[in-house]
Design an enzyme around this catalytic site. Structure first.
Site, PDB file in Angstrom:
ATOM      1  N   ASP A  30       0.823  -1.213   0.000  1.00 19.61           N
ATOM      2  CA  ASP A  30       0.000   0.000   0.000  1.00 19.61           C
ATOM      3  C   ASP A  30       0.857   1.265   0.000  1.00 19.61           C
ATOM      4  O   ASP A  30       0.680   2.155   0.844  1.00 19.61           O
ATOM      5  CB  ASP A  30      -0.941   0.023   1.203  1.00 19.61           C
ATOM      6  N   GLY A  83      -0.414  -2.514  16.620  1.00 22.90           N
ATOM      7  CA  GLY A  83       0.352  -1.477  15.946  1.00 22.90           C
ATOM      8  C   GLY A  83       0.546  -1.649  14.463  1.00 22.90           C
ATOM      9  O   GLY A  83       1.176  -0.811  13.819  1.00 22.90           O
ATOM     10  N   HIS A  84       0.026  -2.752  13.876  1.00 21.81           N
ATOM     11  CA  HIS A  84       0.159  -2.954  12.428  1.00 21.81           C
ATOM     12  C   HIS A  84      -0.850  -2.044  11.735  1.00 21.81           C
ATOM     13  O   HIS A  84      -2.038  -2.353  11.633  1.00 21.81           O
ATOM     14  CB  HIS A  84      -0.085  -4.415  12.065  1.00 21.81           C
ATOM     15  N   GLY A 107     -10.501  -8.367   8.142  1.00 21.58           N
ATOM     16  CA  GLY A 107     -11.708  -9.043   7.683  1.00 21.58           C
ATOM     17  C   GLY A 107     -12.985  -8.571   8.343  1.00 21.58           C
ATOM     18  O   GLY A 107     -14.055  -9.115   8.100  1.00 21.58           O
ATOM     19  N   ASN A 147     -16.565   0.236   5.264  1.00 22.80           N
ATOM     20  CA  ASN A 147     -15.382  -0.039   6.073  1.00 22.80           C
ATOM     21  C   ASN A 147     -14.445   1.163   6.059  1.00 22.80           C
ATOM     22  O   ASN A 147     -14.055   1.645   4.992  1.00 22.80           O
ATOM     23  CB  ASN A 147     -14.652  -1.270   5.521  1.00 22.80           C
ATOM     24  N   GLU A 213     -11.518  -1.836  -3.191  1.00 25.73           N
ATOM     25  CA  GLU A 213     -10.942  -1.033  -2.115  1.00 25.73           C
ATOM     26  C   GLU A 213      -9.925  -0.042  -2.675  1.00 25.73           C
ATOM     27  O   GLU A 213      -9.775   0.110  -3.884  1.00 25.73           O
ATOM     28  CB  GLU A 213     -10.270  -1.944  -1.080  1.00 25.73           C
ATOM     29  N   HIS A 284      -3.387  -1.579  -5.098  1.00 30.62           N
ATOM     30  CA  HIS A 284      -3.343  -0.511  -4.100  1.00 30.62           C
ATOM     31  C   HIS A 284      -2.382   0.590  -4.542  1.00 30.62           C
ATOM     32  O   HIS A 284      -1.321   0.803  -3.980  1.00 30.62           O
ATOM     33  CB  HIS A 284      -2.952  -1.035  -2.720  1.00 30.62           C
TER      34      HIS A 284
END
Length: 329
Positions: A30, A83-84, A107, A147, A213, A284
């Site tokens: 990303d 923290g990810h 998910g 989301n 997305e 992405h």
């Protein structure tokens, strides 16, 4: 020999993309990019947000992450968060760098978008300090059919700030921000950008298979282009991620593809996909103009390295009808 040196110098002057295209395929997921002074900074998904720097867009140095520890507001909304941090977006506006980021349960649409600001991106500067402004947008299972991840800031020709975002569920959204860029304008103004058909029998807490997305908006000429990623990421060699696009003369849409199919009805024209020989899947993306040329930045799953996610940068050109075309691998 002298003639050869002169020839090479002329080629590099006329075609800086040659050097750009040779960027090293460092680990990245990303990726978004920005330039401050002579340094390029790339922000990616990772623990506390992964940061890389480069002075030539080829060789990259890993910097310290943005966040050394998880913010209290994140632990309150997502107890146990480690923290990810996902899918950042970086922009410069009115003397500040704005970093949008996602925290989420994988998910599930238990998700939040936060924003932090900094006066500089140079870690050696005495002004270097990230100020976290906390939660900007939140999605809650069994309340929201969207989301709150994958944010992208866009400021239109009227200097109005917008945030696009979304993943799976009922698609991608656009919401107007205040001029401070760290809060929503009231009364709130929301728009639907893109969607794919979802199984209506699924509960709100399940992502389903309507895989779309990572919206990214880019203005070229009279059109606003909406780049999106469809199908599945994060599965290594089994990924089938790809980048699609639609366009509109208004930032709020409606966005349609080359065949005039609305992206809200599952439309989208292919920009780039995996070629199986080099990359099993790609996606992405983010899009920028550097040195007068347009580039698309994204990650790919390396077919020759067990599907590991790596950085790819390609020059972006435009066909006679004004649609984006990516240079060959």
């Amino acid at each position: 020999m002298k003639d050869l040196i002169i020839y090479i110098s002329i080629v590099l002057f006329l075609c800086p993309a040659i050097a750009f295209a040779q960027t090293k395929h460092i680990p990245a997921h990303d990726p978004v990019m920005i330039k401050q002074d002579s340094v390029y900074y790339m922000f990616c998904t990772g623990m506390g947000i992964t940061v890389w720097s480069s002075v030539n867009r080829v060789d990259w140095k890993k910097e310290k992450p943005v966040f050394a520890e998880v913010a209290g507001w994140v632990l309150k909304e997502l107890p146990g968060f480690k923290g990810h941090t996902w899918a950042p977006d970086i922009r410069y506006h009115n003397g500040l760098y704005y970093l949008y980021y996602s925290v989420s349960a994988f998910g599930k649409n238990t998700s939040c978008i936060g924003v932090a600001t900094n006066k500089t991106l140079h870690p050696s500067s005495p002004d270097y300090r990230w100020q976290d402004h906390g939660k900007l947008v939140q999605s809650v299972p069994n309340r929201d059919d969207w989301n709150a991840i994958d944010p992208n800031l866009f400021i239109d020709d009227d200097n109005t700030p917008w945030l696009s975002f979304g993943s799976f569920w009922n698609g991608l959204k656009l919401v107007k921000l205040n001029k401070d860029l760290v809060s929503l304008e009231e009364p709130q103004e929301w728009h639907n950008l893109a969607s794919r058909r979802r199984d209506a029998s699924l509960p709100d807490s399940v992502a389903g298979n309507a895989a779309i997305e990572a919206p990214f908006l880019f203005k070229k000429g009279k059109y606003y282009y909406l780049f999106v990623s469809t199908d599945f990421c994060c599965r290594g060699l089994k990924s089938n991620y790809k980048v699609m696009v639609g366009r509109s003369e208004k930032v709020t849409g409606p966005y349609t593809d080359k065949n005039n199919i609305p992206l809200m009805q599952g439309g989208g024209s292919l920009v780039i996909a995996g070629d199986t020989a080099n990359w099993t899947a790609v996606g992405h993306n983010s899009v920028y103009q550097f040195d007068g040329r347009d580039y698309i930045v994204y990650h790919g799953y390396d077919a020759k390295d067990n599907g590991k996610s790596k950085l790819i940068i390609r020059e972006l050109s435009w066909d006679a009808a004004g649609w984006p075309v990516v240079s060959d691998f």
